[in-house]
Scaffold this active site. Structure first.
Site, mmCIF file in Angstrom:
data_model
loop_
_atom_site.group_PDB
_atom_site.id
_atom_site.type_symbol
_atom_site.label_atom_id
_atom_site.label_comp_id
_atom_site.label_asym_id
_atom_site.label_seq_id
_atom_site.Cartn_x
_atom_site.Cartn_y
_atom_site.Cartn_z
ATOM 1 N N THR A 77 0.846 -1.200 0.000
ATOM 2 C CA THR A 77 0.000 0.000 0.000
ATOM 3 C C THR A 77 0.878 1.246 0.000
ATOM 4 O O THR A 77 1.918 1.278 0.657
ATOM 5 C CB THR A 77 -0.886 -0.006 1.263
ATOM 6 O OG1 THR A 77 -1.764 -1.129 1.180
ATOM 7 C CG2 THR A 77 -1.720 1.272 1.373
ATOM 8 N N GLY A 78 0.437 2.264 -0.731
ATOM 9 C CA GLY A 78 1.162 3.534 -0.731
ATOM 10 C C GLY A 78 1.517 3.972 -2.133
ATOM 11 O O GLY A 78 1.258 3.272 -3.114
ATOM 12 N N GLY B 152 6.228 -0.626 -0.142
ATOM 13 C CA GLY B 152 7.074 0.514 0.209
ATOM 14 C C GLY B 152 7.390 0.518 1.695
ATOM 15 O O GLY B 152 7.012 -0.405 2.432
ATOM 16 N N GLY C 226 3.646 2.048 7.861
ATOM 17 C CA GLY C 226 2.349 2.418 8.428
ATOM 18 C C GLY C 226 2.019 3.881 8.284
ATOM 19 O O GLY C 226 0.979 4.331 8.769
ATOM 20 N N GLY D 291 0.969 5.083 5.774
ATOM 21 C CA GLY D 291 -0.298 5.024 5.040
ATOM 22 C C GLY D 291 -1.400 4.317 5.812
ATOM 23 O O GLY D 291 -2.480 4.081 5.265
ATOM 24 N N GLU E 132 -0.564 -5.125 6.115
ATOM 25 C CA GLU E 132 0.743 -5.292 5.470
ATOM 26 C C GLU E 132 1.554 -6.348 6.213
ATOM 27 O O GLU E 132 2.115 -7.267 5.603
ATOM 28 C CB GLU E 132 1.495 -3.955 5.452
ATOM 29 C CG GLU E 132 0.886 -2.943 4.494
ATOM 30 C CD GLU E 132 1.493 -1.553 4.582
ATOM 31 O OE1 GLU E 132 1.360 -0.819 3.606
ATOM 32 O OE2 GLU E 132 2.071 -1.198 5.619
HETATM 33 O O1 LIG Z 1 3.490 1.478 5.155
HETATM 34 C C1 LIG Z 1 2.880 1.995 4.259
HETATM 35 C C2 LIG Z 1 1.419 2.156 4.261
HETATM 36 O O2 LIG Z 1 0.878 1.774 5.489
HETATM 37 C C3 LIG Z 1 3.616 2.472 3.064
HETATM 38 O O3 LIG Z 1 4.288 1.407 2.481
HETATM 39 C C4 LIG Z 1 4.582 3.518 3.486
HETATM 40 O O4 LIG Z 1 3.874 4.544 4.152
HETATM 41 C C5 LIG Z 1 5.326 4.107 2.290
HETATM 42 O O5 LIG Z 1 4.430 4.799 1.497
HETATM 43 P P1 LIG Z 1 4.905 5.625 0.236
HETATM 44 O O6 LIG Z 1 5.434 4.654 -0.754
HETATM 45 O O7 LIG Z 1 3.650 6.336 -0.223
HETATM 46 O O8 LIG Z 1 5.946 6.616 0.696
#
Ligand SMILES: O=C(CO)[C@H](O)[C@H](O)COP(=O)(O)O
Length: 260
Positions: free
Chosen positions: A48-49, A106, A119, A121, A127
């Site tokens: 996610t992200g 990510g 986290g 996101g 995850e």
């Molecule tokens: O842990 C996450 C979501 O819970 C994401 O993987 C993390 O926040 C990275 O996000 P991004 O790729 O948008 O920087």
């Protein structure tokens, strides 16, 4: 990054990469993760992200073109599920598939031992549940996510039950390993750790998130992980220790892969 070996160094680092936007860097690592680690017939965890978004996009492209076949995937959030459905990626759950070949996601911070903070996101629970079941967990980041020690660069999210959340917030702010941190209940959308709304942020699982802000690097991340996990009222936390197989990093010098 001394303790891990550099497994591959791109020979295609050009001056154009110096000018790549952060989104382009995210796309490079998202696409590379799918190109290098996903084969036909696999069960794949979808992170996610904004970086994982590109891995999902690439998987959708390769299934649509027929380059990949017989893939089933497990999304780690409602928004990733929606993206995958739009791309017609066949989805399953951990209930039917407890073992994954690979998961790609990510991270918010990556330390020299490839321990992670995740986290930002708000999807940390799903995850972790998915990624811990994967034979290979591939982390995709741009170089801004690398740090010498977890903590000061990005707050550590902790998912807690709504019941008596102020009590749980106090508990997790005063553990032996967390003492001195500032604990802030996430407001607004669960998918951002900025207090950007008047309502308490609610995760896909109906829980709340407390973001722990540290001034100093976390000294013993596995110990803190254990203390947080042992706190009644905590569902899970964003420390992902000892889970990473490889990190694909996009930076001004090209793409680097670091293996655990
Ligand atoms: O842990 C996450 C979501 O819970 C994401 O993987 C993390 O926040 C990275 O996000 P991004 O790729 O948008 O920087």
């Amino acid at each position: 990054f001394a303790p891990v070996k550099v497994a591959q160094q791109s020979r295609f680092a050009t001056s154009s990469m110096l000018m790549a936007t952060q989104d382009e860097l995210k796309q490079q690592v998202g696409y590379k993760a799918v190109d290098d680690y996903v084969k036909s017939g696999m069960v794949v965890g979808l992170g996610t992200g904004s970086t994982a978004y590109f891995a999902v996009e690439r998987l959708g492209q390769k299934l649509a073109s027929g380059e990949l076949k017989d893939i089933v995937a497990i999304p780690t959030s409602v928004r990733t599920k929606e993206q995958a459905e739009e791309l017609k990626i066949p989805l399953v759950t951990l209930d039917t598939h407890s073992k994954l070949d690979v998961a790609i996601d990510g991270a918010d911070e990556v330390d020299p031992d490839l321990n992670l903070v995740k986290g930002g996101g708000g999807a940390l629970l799903r995850e972790k549940m998915v990624e811990v079941c994967a034979d290979k967990f591939i982390v995709i980041v741009d170089e801004s996510k690398l740090c010498d020690g977890l903590g000061p660069g990005f707050p550590l999210p902790v998912e807690i039950t709504p019941f008596c959340h102020e009590h749980t917030l106090r508990l997790i702010a005063n553990l032996p390993t967390t003492k001195g941190c500032e604990a802030i209940l996430r407001m607004g959308s669960s998918s951002t750790n900025k207090p950007d709304g008047d309502e308490i942020a609610v995760t896909d699982n109906g829980n709340y998130i407390v973001d722990l802000h540290f001034k100093e690097p976390i000294k013993d991340a596995p110990k803190m992980a254990m203390e947080l996990k042992n706190t009644v009222g905590v569902v899970d936390h964003g420390l992902f220790c000892g889970m990473t197989t490889a990190v694909i990093i996009a930076g001004s010098d090209g793409i680097t892969v670091k293996e655990a």
